[in-house]
Design an enzyme around this catalytic site. Structure first.
Site, short mmCIF file in Angstrom:
data_model
loop_
_atom_site.label_atom_id
_atom_site.label_comp_id
_atom_site.label_asym_id
_atom_site.label_seq_id
_atom_site.Cartn_x
_atom_site.Cartn_y
_atom_site.Cartn_z
N ALA A 266 59.95 13.81 82.92
CA ALA A 266 58.87 12.86 82.47
C ALA A 266 57.86 13.69 81.63
O ALA A 266 57.78 14.95 81.67
CB ALA A 266 58.10 12.28 83.72
N GLY B 188 62.60 13.70 85.73
CA GLY B 188 63.03 12.38 85.22
C GLY B 188 64.48 12.35 84.40
O GLY B 188 65.31 11.48 84.42
N GLU C 138 67.23 12.40 86.89
CA GLU C 138 67.12 10.90 87.59
C GLU C 138 67.72 10.10 86.57
O GLU C 138 68.55 9.19 86.73
CB GLU C 138 65.60 10.67 87.74
CG GLU C 138 65.39 11.46 88.87
CD GLU C 138 63.74 11.26 89.27
OE1 GLU C 138 63.32 10.69 90.29
OE2 GLU C 138 62.98 11.38 88.35
N GLU D 148 59.86 18.56 90.77
CA GLU D 148 58.72 17.73 91.03
C GLU D 148 57.79 18.39 91.97
O GLU D 148 56.63 18.69 91.72
CB GLU D 148 58.94 16.60 91.40
CG GLU D 148 59.33 15.62 90.31
CD GLU D 148 61.00 15.50 89.81
OE1 GLU D 148 61.52 14.51 88.81
OE2 GLU D 148 61.73 16.44 90.43
N1 T1G Z 1 56.30 17.32 79.67
C1 T1G Z 1 55.57 17.74 78.68
N2 T1G Z 1 55.65 18.71 78.05
C2 T1G Z 1 56.51 19.77 78.62
C3 T1G Z 1 57.48 19.47 79.46
C4 T1G Z 1 57.29 18.23 80.37
N3 T1G Z 1 58.17 17.88 81.35
N4 T1G Z 1 58.15 20.63 79.65
C5 T1G Z 1 57.61 21.52 78.92
N5 T1G Z 1 56.89 20.67 78.02
C6 T1G Z 1 56.38 21.70 76.85
C7 T1G Z 1 55.58 23.00 77.38
O1 T1G Z 1 54.32 22.68 77.54
C8 T1G Z 1 55.58 23.68 75.87
O2 T1G Z 1 54.78 22.98 75.26
C9 T1G Z 1 56.99 23.32 75.37
O3 T1G Z 1 57.57 22.07 76.17
C10 T1G Z 1 58.07 24.47 75.75
O4 T1G Z 1 58.22 24.66 77.16
C11 T1G Z 1 59.55 10.77 87.39
C12 T1G Z 1 57.57 12.64 87.15
C13 T1G Z 1 62.44 22.49 80.19
C14 T1G Z 1 63.01 24.68 81.50
O5 T1G Z 1 59.18 20.11 85.72
O6 T1G Z 1 60.59 23.83 83.37
O7 T1G Z 1 60.02 14.41 85.86
O8 T1G Z 1 53.25 25.08 75.04
O9 T1G Z 1 57.68 26.91 76.97
O10 T1G Z 1 60.75 28.18 78.50
O11 T1G Z 1 60.69 12.49 88.68
O12 T1G Z 1 59.57 23.68 80.15
O13 T1G Z 1 54.90 24.57 73.35
O14 T1G Z 1 53.09 23.51 73.45
O15 T1G Z 1 58.54 25.92 79.19
O16 T1G Z 1 62.34 26.84 76.99
C15 T1G Z 1 59.82 17.48 85.70
C16 T1G Z 1 59.19 21.44 83.17
C17 T1G Z 1 58.59 16.72 85.32
C18 T1G Z 1 60.36 20.59 84.06
C19 T1G Z 1 61.86 24.78 79.00
N6 T1G Z 1 60.20 18.31 84.81
N7 T1G Z 1 59.74 22.15 82.09
O17 T1G Z 1 61.50 26.14 79.36
O18 T1G Z 1 59.90 26.11 77.30
S1 T1G Z 1 58.08 15.50 86.75
C20 T1G Z 1 59.85 19.63 84.90
C21 T1G Z 1 60.31 23.29 82.26
C22 T1G Z 1 59.12 14.36 86.48
C23 T1G Z 1 60.04 11.99 87.61
C24 T1G Z 1 58.82 13.23 87.47
C25 T1G Z 1 60.59 23.97 80.97
C26 T1G Z 1 62.04 23.96 80.49
P1 T1G Z 1 54.10 24.13 74.32
P2 T1G Z 1 58.26 26.07 77.75
P3 T1G Z 1 61.12 26.81 78.07
#
Ligand code: T1G
Ligand code: NAD
Length: 686
Positions: free
Chosen positions: A61, A100, A103, A123
């Site tokens: 998400a 998400g 999911e 999450e």
């Molecule tokens: N939402 C918004 N921005 C995100 C994002 C996300 N989920 N994930 C990464 N970014 C942005 C980050 O801030 C950065 O921005 C850029 O992308 C590159 O990220 C309903 C509610 C995917 C493994 O927890 O683990 O889904 O600094 O530097 O090293 O159940 O990002 O360039 O402006 O980390 O290549 C669950 C989180 C959400 C995954 C890539 N998902 N992201 O790593 O790049 S909760 C996560 C990561 C959810 C549902 C629930 C990593 C990555 P900027 P980066 P990277």
């Protein structure tokens, strides 16, 4: 953001393109929903491949939307729509299918992936639980045990492991889209498996839940989300699909607005901002292919291990051959320890050591790209070492110091090409602690500073740029923590009560236990140097303990006593007597856990505000990262600056004024007062 559809015969390929990580923004959710409606209505389409452009599948998400009211279409509805589509959807995964994103893939009838892909539900690392069916569909796909492990740890599984666990149906070598289209065609020739919502879950025995609840609770400590995630999987195993989905959604929405979730989101974005400081955009770092560490003691050995763990060859320099052997032995014990704990194999431990050259001969440094000194914390010793490095190393080699308190400007005075020098402050144990304070001097070039940040990424560390001041960011605040802890002793507190209060707040150990572990002598060196500079560091009791050589565990006693071979802190009558003498004449008060915590925390925040004010730190979130990754501040509190903002800066200012009027702390500084007026630190720094 685009969602495009291209048809390959009877297979439609839906491609998502929402850089940087295809996060499920409102627009993307709407785009996918529209695609599902359109493709269901198209008789020429028999199956759908869902793929993503860019470096990754949907990474979850859009975390950036969490602070705002949720907008339709909501993710659970999108996942349910894909799941009940008239044509089977096949998720084609590369990069990370997380949260998400995974999911949505669980809503698809099939999942295929390249070997380097990883899938997961992280999450809980954001203080929430999956909110779109992850805890309900995952146990139906891979069983309860795998589901519990994945949702309570948040740890993803790589392509091949995901295949073994039944999370994906096929690993595609080569062209993912072509492989997914081929897979879809073959699947159409076989009976389709049930959608996950219609599959049963094998409910484990009661004993499984009892044992698992203990394990998860012990691992989660004070973080709420892991136990909530476990409860969601249990509900999925013990009730019907709809009941479980409703329970999960309710849990997700309740946690999403929680202080822990806000804190963990803050840290998530802070960590990402820290790795790419805007002031270094477009600056090319030096390429580092070879490294050296001067000094094979506590820090030198740990730093050499971290460099080896990242695959870099290391030259380890010590004073003489005997010290070289001791340095190599320190390093070997780190790798052997990791092999004993099963972190690495004995073969890898040997390979790590094979990449280290131990010598007292500085000629070995002639062609090394990066050299970091970790010799005694003595200005003359360090100046001598860095002076020699400046002579024997290539003129473009990056030179660095691991000093804790000394001024890098003074260490580098007079060296050739001072633009290649900076502070790289690791934390003990250096191969474990994630924090790296990067301390440029006036002369440090942007390329060399960028090299420090690139090194942090290579070592998988959290880099924070720190200006030059006594103790940079972390140790400067640590001095305040320790001074406040002593003020508590002078006003009626005890080491045991203070440590218990800080552990209750969420720290792994209290200030006195931490000093006994690290040794009281290091800070004593620092105070001696500070007094020589005419400063008046406040540590009346620690000074008396050091005077009688109570340096902590390493000398059998410090703030506490320790039985030989034991690490259990035991109250000391000697220390109690010294405290009573020093406390004579100080007004005493009754301290409870929260007032003790505030008496330490708010002055830390005040010092943090000063550090922002004089530019030693660029962002309040950087200070939070320093305390979380270098000093064990609880991540789920978001760091001291975030915690202060979440608690209300007005309240912090009032509490500091009360402590100051009792002579127990400094009054709030100008920047903190201004931040309280504006309600946040970022408001002041903009
Ligand atoms: N939402 C918004 N921005 C995100 C994002 C996300 N989920 N994930 C990464 N970014 C942005 C980050 O801030 C950065 O921005 C850029 O992308 C590159 O990220 C309903 C509610 C995917 C493994 O927890 O683990 O889904 O600094 O530097 O090293 O159940 O990002 O360039 O402006 O980390 O290549 C669950 C989180 C959400 C995954 C890539 N998902 N992201 O790593 O790049 S909760 C996560 C990561 C959810 C549902 C629930 C990593 C990555 P900027 P980066 P990277
Ligand atoms: P240590 O005493 O364990 O190790 C220092 C090593 O440097 C010794 O092995 C010594 O033989 C070697 N050495 C001294 N002079 C030398 C020279 N001229 N050439 C080559 N080797 C030489 O000390 P430590 O705890 O590892 O600290 C090293 C540095 O790291 C200090 O500046 C300290 O402030 C800093 N630091 C320490 C910690 C910590 O928790 N110990 C944390 C961060 C930074």
């Amino acid at each position: 953001m685009t969602v495009s559809i291209e048809q390959q015969g009877e297979i439609a390929v839906v491609t998502v393109d929402n850089p940087p990580v295809n996060a499920l923004s409102q627009a993307l959710r709407q785009g996918l929903l529209d695609a599902a409606e359109r493709l269901d209505a198209d008789p020429s389409v028999k199956a759908v491949v869902l793929a993503c452009a860019g470096r990754t599948f949907i990474a979850g998400a859009d975390v950036g939307e969490f602070g705002k009211p949720p907008q339709p279409p909501h993710l659970p509805d999108l996942v349910a729509r894909v799941e009940r589509a008239a044509k089977p959807w096949v998720a084609a995964i590369h990069g990370s299918a997380l949260g998400g994103g995974f999911e949505v893939a669980l809503g698809c009838r099939f999942r295929v992936a390249v070997p380097s892909a990883n899938v997961g539900l992280p999450e809980v690392r954001l203080g929430i639980v999956p909110g779109a069916g992850g805890t309900v569909r995952l146990p139906r796909l891979a069983g309860v045990e795998t589901a519990v492990d994945m949702v309570t740890t948040g740890a993803p599984l790589g392509g091949l492991k995901a295949r073994e666990a039944g999370l994906i149906d096929a690993v595609i070598d080569g062209d993912l889209i072509a492989g997914a289209v081929q897979f879809s065609r073959e699947a159409l020739g076989r009976p389709l498996p049930d959608a996950l919502r219609d599959r049963p879950v094998a409910a484990p025995a009661e004993a499984f839940w009892e044992a698992t609840e203990k394990t998860v609770a012990a691992r989660a400590k004070r973080e709420e989300a892991p136990m909530k995630a476990l409860a969601c999987v249990r509900r999925a195993a013990e009730t019907d699909f709809e009941t479980a989905i409703a329970f999960e959604r309710e849990t997700f929405l309740a946690l999403r607005g929680s202080p822990q979730a806000a804190a963990l989101r803050h840290v998530f974005f802070a960590e990402r901002a820290a790795t790419r400081p805007p002031e270094l955009a477009g600056v090319q770092p030096h390429r580092i292919k070879s490294t050296a560490v001067i000094g094979g003691g506590t820090m030198g050995a740990g730093m050499a291990a971290a460099l080896r763990d990242a695959g870099l060859p290391v030259v380890l320099i010590e004073r003489d051959d005997a010290q070289v052997e001791r340095g190599l032995a320190n390093l070997r014990s780190i790798f052997d320890g990791a092999a004993k704990r099963g972190r690495i194999s004995a073969g890898v431990a040997a390979e790590r050591m094979a990449g280290v050259t131990g010598t007292a001969d500085h000629a070995a440094l002639a062609d090394v790209d990066l050299v970091i000194e970790a010799v005694f914390e003595d200005l003359d010793v360090k100046r001598d070492v860095v002076g020699r490095l400046s002579a024997v190393c290539r003129d473009d080699a990056v030179l660095a110091t691991n000093t804790s308190y000394l001024d890098p400007e003074r260490i580098a005075e007079g060296i050739g090409n001072p633009g290649r020098f900076l502070g790289l402050h690791f934390f003990s144990p250096a191969h474990v602690m994630k924090l790296l304070e990067i301390v440029p001097t006036q002369a440090t070039t942007p390329e060399v500073l960028a090299t420090g940040f690139a090194l942090a990424r290579t070592l998988n560390k959290v880099p924070v740029r720190a200006g030059i001041s006594d103790g940079f960011i972390g140790n400067r605040i640590l001095k305040v923590t320790r001074a406040q802890a002593e003020r508590l002793l002078l006003s009626g507190g005890t080491p045991t009560a203070v440590d218990a209060a800080m552990r209750a707040f969420g720290l792994p150990m209290g200030p006195f236990e931490a000093q006994d572990l690290g040794g009281l002598d290091i800070a004593a060196f620092q105070r001696k140097a500070a007094r020589a500079r005419g400063e008046t560091p406040f540590a009346p009791i620690a000074d008396r303990l050091c005077a009688i050589e109570r340096f902590g565990q390493k000398s059998g006693g410090g703030w506490y006593n320790y039985e030989p071979g034991e690490r259990t802190p035991r109250p000391s009558e000697t220390v109690a007597a010294i405290i009573a003498e020093e406390a004579a004449g100080f007004p005493h008060r009754d301290w409870d856990e929260s007032s003790i915590a505030e008496c330490i925390l708010w002055p830390m925040v005040n010092e943090g505000a000063r550090i922002l004010g004089d530019g030693t730190a660029l962002r309040a979130s950087d200070i939070d990262l320093v305390k979380i990754h270098g000093y064990g501040f609880p991540r789920w509190r978001g760091g001291p600056m975030h915690y202060a903002e979440a608690s209300g800066l007005d309240k912090v200012v009032d509490a500091l004024r009360a402590l100051a009027s009792a002579g127990l702390a400094d009054p709030p500084c100008e920047l903190l007062l201004e931040a309280a007026r504006r309600g946040s630190f970022s408001g002041v720094l903009r």
